[in-house]
Each structure stands twice: as C-alpha cells, then as structure tokens.
Design a protein around this motif. Structure first.
Motif, mmCIF file in Angstrom:
data_model
loop_
_atom_site.group_PDB
_atom_site.id
_atom_site.type_symbol
_atom_site.label_atom_id
_atom_site.label_comp_id
_atom_site.label_asym_id
_atom_site.label_seq_id
_atom_site.Cartn_x
_atom_site.Cartn_y
_atom_site.Cartn_z
ATOM 1 N N MET A 6 0.839 -1.193 0.000
ATOM 2 C CA MET A 6 0.000 0.000 0.000
ATOM 3 C C MET A 6 0.877 1.248 0.000
ATOM 4 S SD MET A 6 -3.214 0.988 2.396
ATOM 5 C CE MET A 6 -2.536 0.060 3.723
ATOM 6 N N PHE A 22 1.468 5.225 -0.469
ATOM 7 C CA PHE A 22 0.771 6.502 -0.444
ATOM 8 C C PHE A 22 1.512 7.521 -1.277
ATOM 9 C CE2 PHE A 22 -2.408 5.134 1.953
ATOM 10 C CZ PHE A 22 -2.258 5.028 3.318
ATOM 11 N N ILE A 71 12.648 0.643 0.036
ATOM 12 C CA ILE A 71 11.994 1.034 1.281
ATOM 13 C C ILE A 71 11.207 -0.135 1.854
ATOM 14 C CG2 ILE A 71 10.221 2.511 2.290
ATOM 15 C CD1 ILE A 71 10.985 4.624 0.281
ATOM 16 N N LEU A 99 1.914 0.138 7.309
ATOM 17 C CA LEU A 99 1.842 1.562 7.616
ATOM 18 C C LEU A 99 3.168 2.255 7.340
ATOM 19 C CD1 LEU A 99 0.763 4.149 9.029
ATOM 20 C CD2 LEU A 99 1.718 3.246 11.126
ATOM 21 N N TYR A 100 4.241 1.649 7.763
ATOM 22 C CA TYR A 100 5.545 2.279 7.609
ATOM 23 C C TYR A 100 5.863 2.471 6.133
ATOM 24 C CZ TYR A 100 6.358 1.134 12.537
ATOM 25 O OH TYR A 100 6.271 1.034 13.892
ATOM 26 N N LEU A 102 3.744 5.327 4.825
ATOM 27 C CA LEU A 102 4.265 6.617 5.258
ATOM 28 C C LEU A 102 5.543 6.984 4.536
ATOM 29 C CD1 LEU A 102 3.937 6.946 9.090
ATOM 30 C CD2 LEU A 102 2.786 8.208 7.306
ATOM 31 N N ALA A 103 6.431 5.992 4.388
ATOM 32 C CA ALA A 103 7.713 6.289 3.753
ATOM 33 C C ALA A 103 7.510 6.698 2.298
ATOM 34 C CB ALA A 103 8.637 5.076 3.830
ATOM 35 N N LEU A 126 4.839 8.076 1.134
ATOM 36 C CA LEU A 126 4.256 9.411 1.198
ATOM 37 C C LEU A 126 5.364 10.437 1.397
ATOM 38 C CD1 LEU A 126 1.737 11.258 1.438
ATOM 39 C CD2 LEU A 126 1.885 10.934 3.881
ATOM 40 N N ALA A 127 6.309 10.085 2.286
ATOM 41 C CA ALA A 127 7.426 10.988 2.536
ATOM 42 C C ALA A 127 8.195 11.267 1.251
ATOM 43 C CB ALA A 127 8.355 10.392 3.589
ATOM 44 N N VAL A 128 8.458 10.236 0.472
ATOM 45 C CA VAL A 128 9.180 10.430 -0.792
ATOM 46 C C VAL A 128 8.414 11.384 -1.703
ATOM 47 C CG1 VAL A 128 9.959 9.320 -2.899
ATOM 48 C CG2 VAL A 128 10.366 8.225 -0.714
ATOM 49 N N GLU A 138 6.193 13.642 -0.848
ATOM 50 C CA GLU A 138 6.164 14.994 -0.320
ATOM 51 C C GLU A 138 7.521 15.673 -0.488
ATOM 52 O OE1 GLU A 138 3.462 16.759 1.339
ATOM 53 O OE2 GLU A 138 2.455 15.230 0.144
ATOM 54 N N VAL A 139 8.599 14.889 -0.333
ATOM 55 C CA VAL A 139 9.931 15.457 -0.542
ATOM 56 C C VAL A 139 10.069 15.930 -1.982
ATOM 57 C CG1 VAL A 139 12.355 14.858 -0.771
ATOM 58 C CG2 VAL A 139 11.136 14.256 1.295
ATOM 59 N N TRP A 172 -0.441 14.728 -2.339
ATOM 60 C CA TRP A 172 -1.158 13.691 -1.622
ATOM 61 C C TRP A 172 -2.511 13.410 -2.247
ATOM 62 C CZ3 TRP A 172 -2.138 9.642 0.912
ATOM 63 C CH2 TRP A 172 -3.358 9.462 1.550
ATOM 64 N N GLY A 209 -4.030 9.869 -2.979
ATOM 65 C CA GLY A 209 -5.278 9.475 -2.342
ATOM 66 C C GLY A 209 -6.323 9.087 -3.372
ATOM 67 N N PHE A 239 -7.473 0.714 8.109
ATOM 68 C CA PHE A 239 -6.646 1.846 7.778
ATOM 69 C C PHE A 239 -7.312 2.706 6.704
ATOM 70 C CE2 PHE A 239 -3.186 4.340 7.713
ATOM 71 C CZ PHE A 239 -2.124 4.049 6.883
ATOM 72 N N TRP A 273 -11.606 12.104 5.144
ATOM 73 C CA TRP A 273 -12.185 12.872 4.048
ATOM 74 C C TRP A 273 -13.573 13.388 4.395
ATOM 75 C CZ3 TRP A 273 -10.403 8.576 0.218
ATOM 76 C CH2 TRP A 273 -9.087 8.835 -0.181
ATOM 77 N N VAL A 327 6.046 6.750 14.393
ATOM 78 C CA VAL A 327 7.019 5.841 13.799
ATOM 79 C C VAL A 327 8.391 6.038 14.420
ATOM 80 C CG1 VAL A 327 8.306 5.342 11.696
ATOM 81 C CG2 VAL A 327 5.841 5.573 11.617
ATOM 82 N N ILE A 385 11.413 18.776 3.653
ATOM 83 C CA ILE A 385 12.361 17.726 3.301
ATOM 84 C C ILE A 385 13.071 17.224 4.556
ATOM 85 C CG2 ILE A 385 14.422 17.232 1.967
ATOM 86 C CD1 ILE A 385 13.503 19.322 -0.012
ATOM 87 N N TYR A 388 10.652 15.028 6.673
ATOM 88 C CA TYR A 388 10.461 13.684 6.126
ATOM 89 C C TYR A 388 11.745 12.885 6.141
ATOM 90 C CZ TYR A 388 5.813 15.009 4.760
ATOM 91 O OH TYR A 388 4.514 15.409 4.791
ATOM 92 N N LEU A 420 11.989 10.948 9.228
ATOM 93 C CA LEU A 420 11.219 9.704 9.125
ATOM 94 C C LEU A 420 11.997 8.652 8.364
ATOM 95 C CD1 LEU A 420 8.505 8.145 9.328
ATOM 96 C CD2 LEU A 420 7.952 9.104 7.118
ATOM 97 N N LEU A 421 12.504 9.029 7.190
ATOM 98 C CA LEU A 421 13.171 8.045 6.345
ATOM 99 C C LEU A 421 14.430 7.509 7.015
ATOM 100 C CD1 LEU A 421 12.626 9.753 2.887
ATOM 101 C CD2 LEU A 421 11.674 7.596 3.654
ATOM 102 N N LEU A 442 13.526 5.038 9.642
ATOM 103 C CA LEU A 442 13.115 3.760 9.084
ATOM 104 C C LEU A 442 14.313 2.932 8.656
ATOM 105 C CD1 LEU A 442 9.944 4.562 7.018
ATOM 106 C CD2 LEU A 442 10.159 3.104 9.012
#
Lengths: 317, 285
Positions: free
Chosen positions: A57, A59, A104, A111-112, A115-116, A118-120, A122-123, A241, A245, B92, B100, B226, B260, B263, B266-267, B270
């Motif tokens: 999954m 995002f 990744i 979830l992780y 999120l990861a 999504l982070a990519v 957004e970056v 996003w 989505g 989820f 939404w 996380v 950046i 995030y 986060l990365l 991980l």
C-alpha cells in the motif's frame, strides 16, 4: 485469483463500444472526459499491480505519476525532444524511482511503507516547488506541454488524442492481463499472502517486488506524461497527496486485484465528481462516504460484487 | 537562538499531546487512525465557534475536549468496532475515508475560509527572557505541555496505567484475568481524542484554522509515532521534540528545506531504527 467477469468476448465488445463512443458522439467534453478516464485507468492499473496483487500500500504513487509528467513536460518544453524518446524516458525515470520504493519496502511494511512512500512524494513535491524551480517552474508548473506526434502528425484534436489513448490503454490492459496470469504475477500474489512462505520456497521476494514496482512505476509515469500532455500542463499537484489518495480511492472502490476494477473505479469516481460538483461543492465528502461504505460493505470492491451478482443471475441460486 | 528553541519546544509539546493519544490508541487497538487528526481539527473549529458564541477561551478549552472525546468514542463504536476482524489495511483505509468525510463536514459547517482564533487576553503580551522577547502564549503552551507530560508520567504509575499496558501487551491474557478490555479501549480512545481536541483549541491562536489541518497534523503525528515507536510515550515525547526542533530551526534558517528535513527524519529512522528510537532489534539466528 480474481479474473475478468464474463469472457474475453465481453471485454472486446466493451472495448469497442468504449472506443466508438466519442467518435460517434463527436462531443469534445465527452471525449476529453473519457480520455482522462482512460489515462487514470492506466494509472490505477499500474498502481493495482503493486497494491492489489502485490499487497504494497503505497501513499506516494503520485511521485511516480508526477515524475513521469514532469520529465515528459520538461523534455518537451525546454529541450524539444521528440515524442517517443520523451515518453520512454518519462517511463524509465518513473520506473527507476519506483524501485527505490522497493528498497523502502525491505525495511518497512504496511503503515511504515505507506508513510515512507508518502514521505518520498512529499519530498519531491517540496523539491519541485522550491529547489528545482528553474527547471520545473515551481508552484506554477510547466505550461505548453506538447501533444504527442506520431509519424510527423501531431495529435492536437481531442478525437485523435483519444484514439491514441484507446490503443495505448488496450496495450497496457493486455499486458496487465498477461502479467496477472503469468508466473510472475502469481508469485507476486503469493508474496502478498505470505511472503515468508514464498521465500522459503526459494524465490527472492525482493526481486519480484522490485520488478512489480518498476512496472507499476513505468505505467504510472506513462499515465502522468500523457495527462500532462492532454492538459498541456504539468503541475506540483500531480505529485501531491490528493493524487495518491485519489488513485487509492479509485482502485479500492473499483476492486483491487481485478483487471476491470481500476476502470470501473475511475469511471465511478470521475462520473460522481462531474455530476455531484454541479449540485454541491461538497462532493469530496460524498466520495468519502462512498469510500467508507465500500470498505465496510464491499471490501473487494464493486467489480467482484458485480461478478458475483452476474454469476448468480446466470446460474441461479 | 533561544527564541527558536522555545518555539521548537512549544511545537513539540503540542505535537506530543496529539501523537500520544494516537500512539496509545495504536498500541491498544492496532488500528492506525487517520481520523485522529480530524478530531484535532474539529477541536480547533469547536474552539472557534465557542469563542464566537461566548467570547471565552477557557470555556472553549473545556467544551472542545468533551466534543472530541465523544466524537472519538462514536467513531470507535460505529465505524471501527464492526470491522475489527478485517485485515488491517481495510481499517486503515476506512479511517482515511473518515478523514475525508470529516474534512468535508467541517467545510460544510464552517465554510472554506481560514478561521482565526485570537490569543486570550491574559497571554496577549510578550515576555522578556534573557534578552529574547517571547510570546507569553507560547510559554503557556509549553506549560500546558509539561503539565500533560507530568500527567502521563503519573498515570503510568497508577493502576489504570498498568491496565493499559497490560491490555497493550496481551489483551487475551488481560481479559482472562477479568479486565474488561473493551472498556479500557474505549477509555483510551475517549481520553486520546479529548486530548487531541484540547490540543486543537490550544493551537487555535497559533495556526490557521482550515479544513486540511487535520491531514497535515496526522502526517506529523505518524512521523512521531514511527520515530518514537508504537505505544511508547517516552519515544513519542522525544520524537515530538525532534520534529519540533526540525520545524522551528528549519523555518528559521532553511525554510525551503523544512518539509524535506522533517520527512528525512522519518526516512532515516526507518533505515536505521525501524522499530523506533527506543527499540532494539531482536536478534535473528
């Protein structure tokens, strides 16, 4: 294994109807709308490969879609590349970016992973609007993205572009069909169900996932490139996003893991969008309600539900 | 420098307030709840509305958590409990749908314009700290944050804290020992949601109040959860402060890179410590 409802003939008939409609109707808005639907279907089909079949999954698929769009747009507007090389590079870059998703997924699941990714995305969004502004035009995006040109003929009319997209969609669909039934596709589905077991059987799940994401990425990049071509514009929202989505929503509503699901999902969502927005500005909330209802009552999506109904109809109780 | 540090702490503790609810709920229910951010948003809007009606910030601070708690419990009972036995990613996705819906509901009720909340009169001045002028309200926020941290520390050492941890670690065992796990869950959901709504009102004077604030805060919260580790309050605090530092210093010195940087935290987590800051890898032979 989820298959197409009905037989191959049904599919071909439906495809022909789909192809003929705009040519017969000759209505620009309808053609534009259907082109968008088909392009997003390509996006959803690609997304579904990694999500529905592969169980990953993400995002951040907008990152792949948007990258394809930007590469295609910038190469066309600033560097004047011809059509096919532009498209090819857009797909390749998106595909390569997608393999980073696979990297990744080695460290993160569920979830992780979501999120990861999504982070990519957004970056990338942040980079595109700030650091890469000289190339990407920042928040304004790239305008004047050229239409495809085949054998010297540029597809400026909606109808010709639509015909091209129909053919392309058919090709992608056929490819996905083959993949779903191939050993690769079956292994991918097995990985979704029990990755450990697959690894125990001697297959390297990481390689399979990487391939799946690469194909998914290339398909998403293709869709992104052609959407930017249709709108003559590539903008940062394509990386955002809401794009990720949307593709998730459409795939889940239509039916993840099926071949027709993405098409149906895109159609339902886009039709609802078009119809509802005429009556109220709160159409997104209604889509949200639809989404929740589908996840609770129709977890497989609309297509499997219809397929069960059709089977019941044909064979009786 | 000191000003930015205090700013970082104020951002961090606010994030901690919301993320702790999320991490506890996640640890107990195993469901990642996107709608948690929406409850924060609803709290902020309820705050705006209460101030519009009564002009009293403190009343809003009392009413909003009540609304938030009720909303959280409603969501849990009506939407989440029926689908407990479904695979996790459905739950989820469903909470994403709820996000939404709530976003649109807020637009329906309060329109598309950004709303503002004024700083309450008691704190509408600045304080001089070591040569740096600092907003009194932000100091108040930090104070509230520390009070919350104390509260959590205390709770952890009470019977209730023990119950929560027991249910988190092994709910079947806890249940067989006579603990009503469902009630504990509902209590945690109510508390966490109330806290999120409370945080919404507190952040009211600091951020623009608009319909996408729910989504934006939940992403930050996810990062905190996380990085800090699921169910880990200590980790959530550290992670929240880390994010606060990143945002505050980033905004001050390298504004283009704030997103950046956040995030990247986060990365990097991980990659280096996928279980969270305080986790340790179980050795696989």
């Amino acid at each position: 294994m989820r298959h197409l409802i009905g037989s191959r003939t049904t599919a071909i008939v439906l495809a022909l109807i789909f192809a003929a409609v705009p040519i017969v109707l000759n209505d620009k808005t309808v053609t534009y709308f259907l082109t968008l639907v088909l392009l997003w279907s390509i996006f959803c089909l690609s997304f579904d490969l990694s999500f529905g079949i592969g169980g990953m999954m993400s995002f951040g698929h907008a990152a792949l879609f948007g990258t394809g769009a930007y590469v295609y747009a910038v190469l066309g507007v600033d560097y004047g590349w011809p059509f096919w090389p532009r498209l090819a590079l857009a797909m390749v870059v998106a595909g390569v970016l997608a393999t980073s998703f696979a990297a990744i997924s080695a460290r993160a699941s569920r979830l992780y992973f979501g999120l990861a990714t999504l982070a990519v995305a957004e970056v990338l969004f942040a980079l595109v609007t700030t650091q890469l502004r000289p190339i990407t035009g920042g928040a304004d995006g790239v305008i004047g993205v050229p239409r495809p040109s085949l054998f010297g003929y540029t597809l400026t009319s909606e109808r010709s572009f639509y015909c091209f997209v129909v053919v392309l969609t058919a090709v992608v669909f056929a490819l996905m069909w083959r993949i779903h039934r191939s050993q690769f596709g079956l292994t991918l589905a097995a990985i979704r169900q029990n990755e450990n077991r697959v690894a125990q059987m001697g297959v390297n799940p990481m390689r399979i996932k990487m391939m799946a994401l690469a194909i998914s990425g290339a398909g998403s990049g293709l869709a992104g490139a052609l959407v930017s071509s249709q709108m003559s514009y590539a903008g940062p929202q394509m990386l955002g996003w809401s794009t990720s989505g949307d593709v998730l929503m459409m795939t889940v509503v239509g039916g993840a893991g099926t071949l027709l699901g993405p098409f149906v999902g895109v159609l339902i969502v886009e039709l609802l969008k078009a119809v509802l927005s005429a009556y109220t500005i709160h159409w997104y909330g209604i889509l949200g309600i639809l989404f929740v209802l589908v996840t609770v009552y129709l977890p497989g999506g609309v297509v499997p539900f219809l397929a069960r109904g059709l089977k019941y109809f044909r064979k009786g109780p | 420098m000191l000003g930015t540090l205090l700013l970082a702490v104020s951002i961090g503790v606010l994030l901690f307030l919301i993320a702790t609810g999320l991490t506890l709920i996640l640890g107990l229910l195993g469901i990642v709840n996107f709608a948690h951010g929406s409850i924060y948003m609803v709290g902020a809007y309820v705050g705006v509305q209460m101030i519009m009606w009564t002009g009293n910030f403190w009343l809003a601070l009392v009413v909003a958590p009540l609304v938030g708690g009720v909303l959280g419990v409603l969501i849990e009972l009506v939407c989440l409990r029926p689908i407990y036995d479904r695979p996790h990613h459905f739950q989820f996705l469903m909470t994403l749908g709820l996000l939404w819906i709530l976003e649109e509901a807020v637009r329906l009720a309060w329109g598309l314009d950004f709303r503002r909340m004024d700083v309450p009169a008691q704190f509408a001045h600045t304080v001089d700290l070591g040569g740096v002028t600092f907003s009194a309200y932000r100091l108040f926020v930090i104070g509230v944050g520390f009070a919350a941290i104390m509260m959590f520390w205390l709770l952890d050492h009470t019977a209730f804290g023990l119950l929560v941890r027991a249910c988190q670690l092994n709910s079947a065992m806890a249940s067989s020992l006579g603990i009503n796990v469902n009630r504990v869950r509902t209590a945690v959901v109510a508390g966490g949601s109330a806290l999120a709504a409370f945080a919404g009102v507190i952040s009211g004077p600091l951020v623009p109040i608009e319909p996408t604030m729910g989504f934006r805060i939940i992403i930050d919260c996810f990062i905190v959860v996380v990085v800090g580790g699921i169910g880990d309050i200590r980790g959530a605090l550290l992670a929240a402060l880390l994010i606060g530092l990143t945002r505050a210093f980033g905004q001050q010195y390298v504004p283009d890179w704030v997103s950046i940087a956040t995030y990247s935290v986060l990365l990097i987590t991980l990659i280096v410590k996928p279980g969270g800051i305080f986790s340790f890898r179980v050795r696989q032979s």
